[in-house]
Design a protein around this motif. Structure first.
Motif, PDB file in Angstrom:
ATOM      1  N   GLU A 129     -22.723  50.565 -26.121  1.00 51.07           N
ATOM      2  CA  GLU A 129     -22.267  49.538 -25.517  1.00 51.07           C
ATOM      3  C   GLU A 129     -20.735  49.331 -25.386  1.00 51.07           C
ATOM      4  OE1 GLU A 129     -24.510  46.174 -26.928  1.00 51.07           O
ATOM      5  OE2 GLU A 129     -26.519  46.895 -25.970  1.00 51.07           O
ATOM      6  N   LYS A 130     -20.329  49.309 -26.581  1.00 53.28           N
ATOM      7  CA  LYS A 130     -18.939  49.249 -26.554  1.00 53.28           C
ATOM      8  C   LYS A 130     -18.099  50.408 -25.669  1.00 53.28           C
ATOM      9  CE  LYS A 130     -15.096  48.490 -29.941  1.00 53.28           C
ATOM     10  NZ  LYS A 130     -13.954  49.549 -29.322  1.00 53.28           N
ATOM     11  N   LYS A 131     -18.651  51.405 -25.987  1.00 55.15           N
ATOM     12  CA  LYS A 131     -18.133  52.713 -25.123  1.00 55.15           C
ATOM     13  C   LYS A 131     -18.240  52.407 -23.782  1.00 55.15           C
ATOM     14  CE  LYS A 131     -18.201  57.709 -24.680  1.00 55.15           C
ATOM     15  NZ  LYS A 131     -19.013  58.945 -25.440  1.00 55.15           N
ATOM     16  N   VAL A 132     -19.442  51.980 -23.116  1.00 60.49           N
ATOM     17  CA  VAL A 132     -19.511  51.545 -21.774  1.00 60.49           C
ATOM     18  C   VAL A 132     -18.651  50.522 -21.430  1.00 60.49           C
ATOM     19  CG1 VAL A 132     -21.361  50.837 -20.155  1.00 60.49           C
ATOM     20  CG2 VAL A 132     -21.910  52.489 -21.764  1.00 60.49           C
ATOM     21  N   ALA A 133     -18.527  49.570 -22.295  1.00 55.12           N
ATOM     22  CA  ALA A 133     -17.675  48.377 -21.992  1.00 55.12           C
ATOM     23  C   ALA A 133     -16.337  48.872 -21.922  1.00 55.12           C
ATOM     24  CB  ALA A 133     -17.973  47.203 -23.016  1.00 55.12           C
ATOM     25  N   ASP A 134     -15.804  49.695 -22.802  1.00 49.86           N
ATOM     26  CA  ASP A 134     -14.455  49.875 -22.793  1.00 49.86           C
ATOM     27  C   ASP A 134     -14.178  50.890 -21.562  1.00 49.86           C
ATOM     28  OD1 ASP A 134     -14.014  48.703 -25.250  1.00 49.86           O
ATOM     29  OD2 ASP A 134     -14.210  50.615 -26.354  1.00 49.86           O
ATOM     30  N   GLU A 135     -15.194  51.847 -21.357  1.00 47.88           N
ATOM     31  CA  GLU A 135     -14.991  52.640 -20.050  1.00 47.88           C
ATOM     32  C   GLU A 135     -14.931  52.018 -18.881  1.00 47.88           C
ATOM     33  OE1 GLU A 135     -14.552  56.086 -17.868  1.00 47.88           O
ATOM     34  OE2 GLU A 135     -14.344  55.751 -20.142  1.00 47.88           O
ATOM     35  N   LYS A 136     -15.827  50.974 -18.601  1.00 43.39           N
ATOM     36  CA  LYS A 136     -15.752  49.936 -17.546  1.00 43.39           C
ATOM     37  C   LYS A 136     -14.474  49.062 -17.367  1.00 43.39           C
ATOM     38  CE  LYS A 136     -18.926  46.631 -15.478  1.00 43.39           C
ATOM     39  NZ  LYS A 136     -19.883  45.366 -15.760  1.00 43.39           N
ATOM     40  N   LYS A 137     -13.953  48.782 -18.480  1.00 46.72           N
ATOM     41  CA  LYS A 137     -12.793  47.845 -18.544  1.00 46.72           C
ATOM     42  C   LYS A 137     -11.716  48.884 -18.073  1.00 46.72           C
ATOM     43  CE  LYS A 137      -9.876  45.001 -21.270  1.00 46.72           C
ATOM     44  NZ  LYS A 137      -9.551  44.620 -22.564  1.00 46.72           N
TER      45      LYS A 137
ATOM     46  N   LYS B  16     -11.853  51.606 -16.273  1.00 48.65           N
ATOM     47  CA  LYS B  16     -11.773  51.934 -14.880  1.00 48.65           C
ATOM     48  C   LYS B  16     -11.546  50.670 -13.955  1.00 48.65           C
ATOM     49  CE  LYS B  16     -15.640  55.485 -15.107  1.00 48.65           C
ATOM     50  NZ  LYS B  16     -17.109  55.702 -14.963  1.00 48.65           N
ATOM     51  N   ALA B  17     -12.036  49.431 -14.409  1.00 49.70           N
ATOM     52  CA  ALA B  17     -11.449  48.207 -13.795  1.00 49.70           C
ATOM     53  C   ALA B  17     -10.116  47.977 -13.753  1.00 49.70           C
ATOM     54  CB  ALA B  17     -12.064  47.111 -14.441  1.00 49.70           C
ATOM     55  N   ASP B  18      -9.399  48.224 -15.028  1.00 50.08           N
ATOM     56  CA  ASP B  18      -7.715  48.264 -14.950  1.00 50.08           C
ATOM     57  C   ASP B  18      -7.235  49.246 -14.119  1.00 50.08           C
ATOM     58  OD1 ASP B  18      -8.119  46.219 -16.905  1.00 50.08           O
ATOM     59  OD2 ASP B  18      -7.920  47.272 -18.733  1.00 50.08           O
ATOM     60  N   GLU B  19      -7.717  50.519 -14.135  1.00 51.88           N
ATOM     61  CA  GLU B  19      -7.136  51.625 -13.191  1.00 51.88           C
ATOM     62  C   GLU B  19      -7.268  51.090 -11.779  1.00 51.88           C
ATOM     63  OE1 GLU B  19      -9.206  55.142 -14.166  1.00 51.88           O
ATOM     64  OE2 GLU B  19      -8.008  55.459 -16.029  1.00 51.88           O
ATOM     65  N   ALA B  20      -8.490  50.621 -11.279  1.00 49.53           N
ATOM     66  CA  ALA B  20      -8.730  50.296 -10.119  1.00 49.53           C
ATOM     67  C   ALA B  20      -7.778  49.052  -9.650  1.00 49.53           C
ATOM     68  CB  ALA B  20     -10.219  49.736  -9.807  1.00 49.53           C
ATOM     69  N   LYS B  21      -7.732  48.262 -10.849  1.00 48.68           N
ATOM     70  CA  LYS B  21      -6.576  47.001 -10.254  1.00 48.68           C
ATOM     71  C   LYS B  21      -5.487  47.509 -10.076  1.00 48.68           C
ATOM     72  CE  LYS B  21      -5.501  42.330 -12.177  1.00 48.68           C
ATOM     73  NZ  LYS B  21      -5.766  41.386 -13.288  1.00 48.68           N
ATOM     74  N   LYS B  22      -4.906  48.241 -11.105  1.00 47.06           N
ATOM     75  CA  LYS B  22      -3.730  48.959 -10.866  1.00 47.06           C
ATOM     76  C   LYS B  22      -3.428  49.730  -9.643  1.00 47.06           C
ATOM     77  CE  LYS B  22      -2.831  49.274 -16.055  1.00 47.06           C
ATOM     78  NZ  LYS B  22      -2.340  50.251 -17.072  1.00 47.06           N
ATOM     79  N   LYS B  23      -4.321  50.400  -9.156  1.00 44.97           N
ATOM     80  CA  LYS B  23      -4.321  51.071  -8.019  1.00 44.97           C
ATOM     81  C   LYS B  23      -3.979  50.244  -6.854  1.00 44.97           C
ATOM     82  CE  LYS B  23      -6.661  54.882  -5.633  1.00 44.97           C
ATOM     83  NZ  LYS B  23      -6.537  54.555  -4.501  1.00 44.97           N
ATOM     84  N   ALA B  24      -5.084  49.067  -6.964  1.00 42.70           N
ATOM     85  CA  ALA B  24      -5.175  48.315  -5.826  1.00 42.70           C
ATOM     86  C   ALA B  24      -3.718  47.525  -5.583  1.00 42.70           C
ATOM     87  CB  ALA B  24      -6.139  47.369  -5.985  1.00 42.70           C
ATOM     88  N   GLU B  25      -3.087  47.123  -6.807  1.00 41.50           N
ATOM     89  CA  GLU B  25      -1.732  46.340  -6.712  1.00 41.50           C
ATOM     90  C   GLU B  25      -0.810  47.304  -6.214  1.00 41.50           C
ATOM     91  OE1 GLU B  25      -1.115  45.012 -10.622  1.00 41.50           O
ATOM     92  OE2 GLU B  25      -2.577  43.221 -10.455  1.00 41.50           O
ATOM     93  N   ALA B  26      -0.602  48.672  -6.672  1.00 39.00           N
ATOM     94  CA  ALA B  26       0.200  49.791  -6.178  1.00 39.00           C
ATOM     95  C   ALA B  26      -0.052  49.852  -4.742  1.00 39.00           C
ATOM     96  CB  ALA B  26      -0.011  51.054  -6.886  1.00 39.00           C
ATOM     97  N   ASP B  27      -1.403  50.062  -4.494  1.00 41.86           N
ATOM     98  CA  ASP B  27      -1.590  50.271  -2.690  1.00 41.86           C
ATOM     99  C   ASP B  27      -1.160  49.017  -2.201  1.00 41.86           C
ATOM    100  OD1 ASP B  27      -2.682  52.864  -3.470  1.00 41.86           O
ATOM    101  OD2 ASP B  27      -4.700  52.179  -3.662  1.00 41.86           O
TER     102      ASP B  27
END
Length: 341
Positions: free
Chosen positions: A229-237, A239-250
């Motif tokens: 669960e921690k691994k999934v949560a970390d992976e989800k976080k 991915k969310a951070d990467e998506a957020k960064k990508k959205a801000e950059a875009d």
């Protein structure tokens, strides 16, 4: 038998006479000894009285008194010897009398033994003569019946005694067997209880081991589940951070590429993502539009963009004057994304 009694009576008379004679001799010797012991003191008393009666002639009679004492000692010694001789003679007579008495007793015993042997010989001869008569002539029917009854009674008693002994033996054997059976039963019961206790102990031990194994397995599964669960949560976080960064950059790229020249108010340069997020959260809480951009020195936190420099400068002043934000070093920049530089 009459002759034997007569001899015994004579022996008793001889013994009685010897005893009387011995007692008389001993009594006579005792009287003589007593008389001899009494006589010297009287003579000594007479001499003493004579000495007291003539005190004037004491010095003259001193020598004769010494001679009388010596004579008296000699007389006493002779009397002692006479007494000893008389006692010895009496003892010799008594010994002789005892010897004669023993001889008489031995003679009487010998004669009695001879008479007893003769009587036994006569009785044996009479018995041998009676043995030649057939038994059926000597025993009548009544005697036969008595003998048969006695024989039957003895046989019955022997049979009863044998039956009683057998019954007692059988009873003892039954008791012994019952004791053995009871002991065996008790031993079997004890063994069974021991086996049951051992089985129960083994079952309890196995159950405890199974319970511990189940708990360990459950704990491991829980740890594994939490780790996943921690691994999934970390992976989800992530991915969310990467998506957020990508959205801000875009978004920033779109503003620069599609709009007019953009002006930004740089508020701070954070050392890591966490600090950058904290600063951005404060600005967003005040209603500002925040953009983050990573650089080689840290993460840049900016507010904007604005259409012109005046608007951006007004925003800068507002941020610097807001004491709740604590950001007094904001400045206006002409910001261009890295991929467009």
């Amino acid at each position: 038998m009459s002759m034997n009694n007569k001899q015994r009576w004579m022996g008793g008379v001889v013994l009685l006479g010897g005893g009387v004679l011995l007692a008389a001799l001993l009594l006579k010797g005792k009287e003589e000894i007593h008389q001899n012991q009494v006589t010297p003191p009287s003579s000594a008393a007479t001499a003493s009285q004579q000495g007291k009666a003539t005190p004037v002639e004491e010095s003259v009679q001193l020598q004769p008194m010494t001679v009388d004492v010596a004579t008296e000692k000699r007389l006493l010694e002779e009397q002692r010897r006479a007494r000893e001789k008389a006692v010895a003679e009496q003892e010799a007579k008594a010994a002789e009398f005892l010897r004669m008495q023993q001889q008489a007793e031995a003679e009487a015993a010998r004669k009695a033994a001879e008479e007893y042997a003769a009587a036994n010989a006569r009785r044996k001869a009479a018995q041998e003569s009676s043995d030649n008569i057939p038994p059926e002539l000597n025993v009548d029917d009544k005697t036969k019946a008595q003998l048969k009854a006695e024989t039957d009674k003895k046989q019955q008693q022997q049979k009863q005694a044998q039956q009683k002994a057998e019954a007692e033996k059988k009873l003892a054997e039954q008791k012994r067997q019952a004791t053995v059976d009871a002991a065996k039963k008790a031993a079997d019961e004890k063994k069974r209880q021991a086996e049951e206790a051992q089985k129960k102990a083994e079952a309890d031990k196995k159950a405890e081991a199974d319970k511990k194994a189940a708990e360990d397995k459950k704990r491991k599964l829980e740890e594994q589940r939490k780790a996943e669960e921690k691994k999934v949560a970390d992976e989800k976080k992530r991915k969310a951070d990467e998506a957020k960064k990508k959205a801000e950059a875009d978004k920033a790229r779109d503003l620069l590429e599609n709009g007019d020249k953009q002006w930004m108010v740089q508020v701070a340069l954070a050392a890591n993502e966490a600090n950058a997020d904290a600063v951005a959260a404060k600005l967003r809480a005040k209603g500002y539009k925040v953009t983050k951009s990573p650089t080689s020195k840290g993460i840049r936190i900016m507010v904007g963009p604005a259409k012109d420099r005046e608007t951006a400068d007004a925003t800068r002043k507002k941020i610097n004057s807001d004491a709740s934000l604590g950001m007094k070093s904001a400045w206006v920049i002409d910001w261009v994304p890295l991929d467009k530089r």
